[in-house]
Design a protein around this motif. Structure first.
Motif, mmCIF file in Angstrom:
data_model
loop_
_atom_site.group_PDB
_atom_site.id
_atom_site.type_symbol
_atom_site.label_atom_id
_atom_site.label_comp_id
_atom_site.label_asym_id
_atom_site.label_seq_id
_atom_site.Cartn_x
_atom_site.Cartn_y
_atom_site.Cartn_z
ATOM 1 N N ALA A 164 -0.979 -8.061 6.102
ATOM 2 C CA ALA A 164 -0.055 -7.092 6.696
ATOM 3 C C ALA A 164 0.691 -6.278 5.651
ATOM 4 C CB ALA A 164 0.946 -7.811 7.604
ATOM 5 N N ASP A 166 -0.821 -4.793 3.124
ATOM 6 C CA ASP A 166 -1.719 -3.795 2.538
ATOM 7 C C ASP A 166 -1.318 -2.420 3.069
ATOM 8 O OD1 ASP A 166 -3.863 -2.119 1.777
ATOM 9 O OD2 ASP A 166 -5.283 -3.787 1.831
ATOM 10 N N SER A 167 -0.740 -1.609 2.205
ATOM 11 C CA SER A 167 -0.154 -0.334 2.641
ATOM 12 C C SER A 167 -1.159 0.801 2.759
ATOM 13 C CB SER A 167 0.954 0.081 1.676
ATOM 14 O OG SER A 167 0.420 0.285 0.376
ATOM 15 N N LYS A 172 -3.815 -0.665 7.120
ATOM 16 C CA LYS A 172 -2.640 -1.059 7.904
ATOM 17 C C LYS A 172 -2.797 -0.688 9.373
ATOM 18 C CE LYS A 172 0.419 2.965 7.307
ATOM 19 N NZ LYS A 172 1.713 3.441 6.768
ATOM 20 N N ASN A 176 -2.793 -3.456 12.423
ATOM 21 C CA ASN A 176 -1.951 -3.254 13.596
ATOM 22 C C ASN A 176 -2.778 -3.259 14.882
ATOM 23 O OD1 ASN A 176 -1.012 -0.695 15.477
ATOM 24 N ND2 ASN A 176 0.688 -2.056 14.951
ATOM 25 N N THR A 207 5.377 -2.094 5.018
ATOM 26 C CA THR A 207 4.140 -1.982 5.789
ATOM 27 C C THR A 207 4.061 -3.052 6.875
ATOM 28 O OG1 THR A 207 2.978 -1.051 3.883
ATOM 29 C CG2 THR A 207 1.619 -1.970 5.647
ATOM 30 N N ALA A 208 4.348 -4.292 6.500
ATOM 31 C CA ALA A 208 4.328 -5.382 7.481
ATOM 32 C C ALA A 208 5.328 -5.118 8.598
ATOM 33 C CB ALA A 208 4.640 -6.705 6.789
ATOM 34 N N ILE A 211 3.879 -2.533 10.982
ATOM 35 C CA ILE A 211 2.835 -3.151 11.809
ATOM 36 C C ILE A 211 3.468 -3.993 12.911
ATOM 37 C CG2 ILE A 211 1.024 -4.939 11.796
ATOM 38 C CD1 ILE A 211 0.258 -3.895 8.983
#
Length: 233
Positions: A164, A166-167, A172, A176, A207-208, A211
Motif C-alpha cells: 500500500a 507503493d506510490s 496504487k 486500491n 499513499t496508504a 488507498i
C-alpha cells in the motif's frame, strides 16, 4: 477484408491498419495508455473482432509478438486459457507497458487458473506494470472466480497491506481497486477488507492513507452494504 477464425496474423494486422485513426490514437494517450505502438482503434471495435476470430493460442502468440497495441489486445482476448502456462504468462508480463494491457491480461490469467500462482510473485516484482498485474488480477478474481474460497482473498489482503505504500500511480490505483473488490465480493469478506481499509486510512504514509480512505468511502456506502446483505440473505 473480412476476417474469420481462419484468418492469419498478417491478415488480422492488415485489417486493423485499415481501422485506425489519428483521432482515436490521440484519445488513447489522454487515458494514460501508451500509444507509440497504437493504431487508434477503440475497444468497442476490437471486442466483436475478437469474438469473430475465436480462440487460437499460437496465433495469439504471433499477434502479441507484433507489439501493436490493438493486436496485443486481440492476442489476450483470443488466447486459449487452458494452453497458457506460467512461463507464457511471465513472457507476457515482461512486455507489459500500460495499465490497459495489464487489466486485459488479468482476465486471461484468471481464466487460465494462474491467479493463485502469479499474484504473490508479481506483487513482489518491482516492475510497475508487473506489480499492477498482481492487484488487477486480485480485483478481477474477486468478481469472476466464484468458486475461490474466502480464505484466498483474506490472504491476498496481506499483499494489499504490504504494498500500500507503493506510490507509483498505476500500482496504487490497482491496490486500491483490489481492496475495494475484495470487500464487495461477499459479506464475509467485507469486514476484513473494511478493517484493512480503516487501518490504511490511519497510516502515516500518504499513499496508504489515500488507498484506505478511498476504500472506506466505498465499502461504507449504505447502498453497497445493502447490496451485500441482500446477496447474503
Amino acid at each position: 477484408m473480412s476476417l474469420s477464425p481462419a484468418s492469419t496474423t498478417d491478415e488480422i494486422v492488415a485489417h486493423l491498419r485499415t481501422l485506425g485513426s489519428e483521432e482515436d490514437r490521440a484519445g488513447i494517450a489522454r487515458f494514460g495508455i501508451a500509444n507509440d505502438r497504437a493504431l487508434g482503434i477503440s475497444n468497442a471495435v476490437l471486442r466483436p473482432i475478437a469474438k469473430l476470430l475465436e480462440q487460437d493460442h499460437m496465433r495469439a502468440r504471433a499477434l502479441w509478438a507484433t507489439g501493436i497495441r490493438e493486436a496485443r489486445i486481440l492476442a489476450i482476448s483470443t488466447d486459449e486459457p487452458a494452453r497458457l502456462t506460467r512461463a507464457g504468462a511471465d513472457a507476457l508480463a515482461a512486455d507489459f507497458d500500460s495499465w490497459e494491457i495489464v487489466d486485459h491480461a488479468a482476465h486471461l490469467f484468471c481464466e487460465a487458473k494462474l491467479a493463485p500462482e502469479i499474484i504473490p510473485d508479481y506483487a513482489a516484482d518491482e516492475r510497475e506494470f508487473v506489480r499492477r498485474a498482481a492487484f488487477s488480477t486480485i480485483a478481477t478474481a474477486a468478481v469472476h472466480l466464484k468458486k475461490e474460497p474466502d480464505e484466498t482473498f483474506v490472504a491476498w489482503l496481506g499483499l494489499v497491506e504490504a504494498h500500500a505504500g507503493d506510490s507509483r500511480n498505476f500500482v496504487k490505483k490497482a491496490v486500491n481497486w483490489a481492496l475495494r473488490q475484495v470487500g464487495k465480493r461477499s459479506l464475509a469478506l467485507h469486514a476484513p477488507a473494511l478493517h484493512m481499509a480503516e487501518t490504511l486510512a490511519a497510516s502515516p504514509d500518504r499513499t496508504a492513507r489515500w488507498i484506505g480512505k478511498d476504500a472506506v468511502r466505498e465499502l461504507t456506502d449504505p447502498k453497497q452494504v445493502e447490496r451485500l446483505k441482500a446477496r447474503n440473505a
